[in-house]
Design an enzyme around this catalytic site. Sequence first.
Site, PDB file in Angstrom:
ATOM      1  N   TYR A   1      -2.043  -0.582  10.385  1.00 30.39           N
ATOM      2  CA  TYR A   1      -2.026  -0.975   8.974  1.00 30.39           C
ATOM      3  C   TYR A   1      -0.703  -0.568   8.327  1.00 30.39           C
ATOM      4  CZ  TYR A   1      -3.568  -1.311   4.093  1.00 30.39           C
ATOM      5  OH  TYR A   1      -3.690  -1.633   2.762  1.00 30.39           O
TER       6      TYR A   1
ATOM      7  N   SER B   1       0.861  -1.191   0.000  1.00 30.61           N
ATOM      8  CA  SER B   1       0.000   0.000   0.000  1.00 30.61           C
ATOM      9  C   SER B   1       0.889   1.229   0.000  1.00 30.61           C
ATOM     10  CB  SER B   1      -0.872   0.005   1.256  1.00 30.61           C
ATOM     11  OG  SER B   1      -1.511   1.258   1.442  1.00 30.61           O
TER      12      SER B   1
ATOM     13  N   LYS C   1       2.240  -2.877   6.551  1.00 33.20           N
ATOM     14  CA  LYS C   1       2.645  -2.694   5.155  1.00 33.20           C
ATOM     15  C   LYS C   1       4.096  -2.247   5.025  1.00 33.20           C
ATOM     16  CE  LYS C   1      -1.152  -4.108   3.329  1.00 33.20           C
ATOM     17  NZ  LYS C   1      -1.202  -5.389   2.589  1.00 33.20           N
TER      18      LYS C   1
END
Length: 254
Positions: free
Chosen positions: A159, A146, A163
Site C-alpha cells: 500500500y 495517504s 501511495k
Amino acid sequence: MPKFLKDINLKGKVAVVTGATKGIGRSTAISLHQVGASIIAIGRNKNDLSSLKKKLKIRIQTIMCDVNDYEKISREINKIKKIDILVNNAGTNLPEPFLKVKKSSLETLLDVNIKAAFNIAKLCTDKMLKLKRRKNVGGSIIHTSSMFGLVAGPNRSVYSMTKFGIEGLTKGMAVDLAKFNIRVNSVCPTFVATPRAKKYLANKEFKKYVLSNIPLGRIATESDVATAITFLSSNASSMITGTNLIIDGGWTAK
C-alpha cells in the site's frame, strides 16, 4: 481595500469524482456540490450511486464502472463535454505483512492504486485540454494519497509503495501541466472513519495503536478530507501545485 480572501466557489465547474459511492469519495462529491460544482460520480455500486444522485438531486451525473475497466472508463470519460476538476479517489488496501504478501494482493493494489489512477488522470487531463480557454480558466486534479505515502506503517508495504507512487505522479503531473494552468496536488489522510476503516478500528488494540500515534488524539472524519479536497479544487488554492495536504492530526510530524 483589496480583497485578500478568495472564495471557495465552484459554480460552473464540472468535477469528476472516482470512488464516489462511499467514504471520502461520497463526502467529497457532496462537498463540491455544496459550493456549486456539477458532479460526475463514478463508482461500482448501482444502489449507492442512486442514493447519491437522490441526495444531490441537481447537477449530478452518475457512471457505474470499475476503474480497472479501461475500455469502458475511456468511453465514458470521452462522452463528458467538459471537465474542470478531477478527484482521483478510487483506491483499495489489503493489509499484509511484507513476508506474507500474496501475488493476488500485489496485483490488485498495483492495478487499482497505480495503473487505474494513472489512466484516469490521463483520460481526464486529455478532456480538460480540449477546452480552448483552459489556460485562462485553469483546472485542478487531486489524488487521494495517504500518510502512508510519506511514511511507513506495519503490514502496509505494498500500500505504501503505491501511495509513494501517487506522490511521484502528483509532482510529475504538476510540473508537466503547469503551463496549461492545471494544478495537481494530493491529500494524505491518516485513518479516516470510513465504513472500511471502521472495521479495522473495531479492534481495540489496533485503535489504541492508531490513536497513540495521532497527537490530536482523534480519528479523522470524512468531512476533514472532503473539505481539504474542496479547498484544493478551488481558486482559493490557485498558487498551490505539486504538493500534498497532510490531514493526519500530527502523525507524520513526529
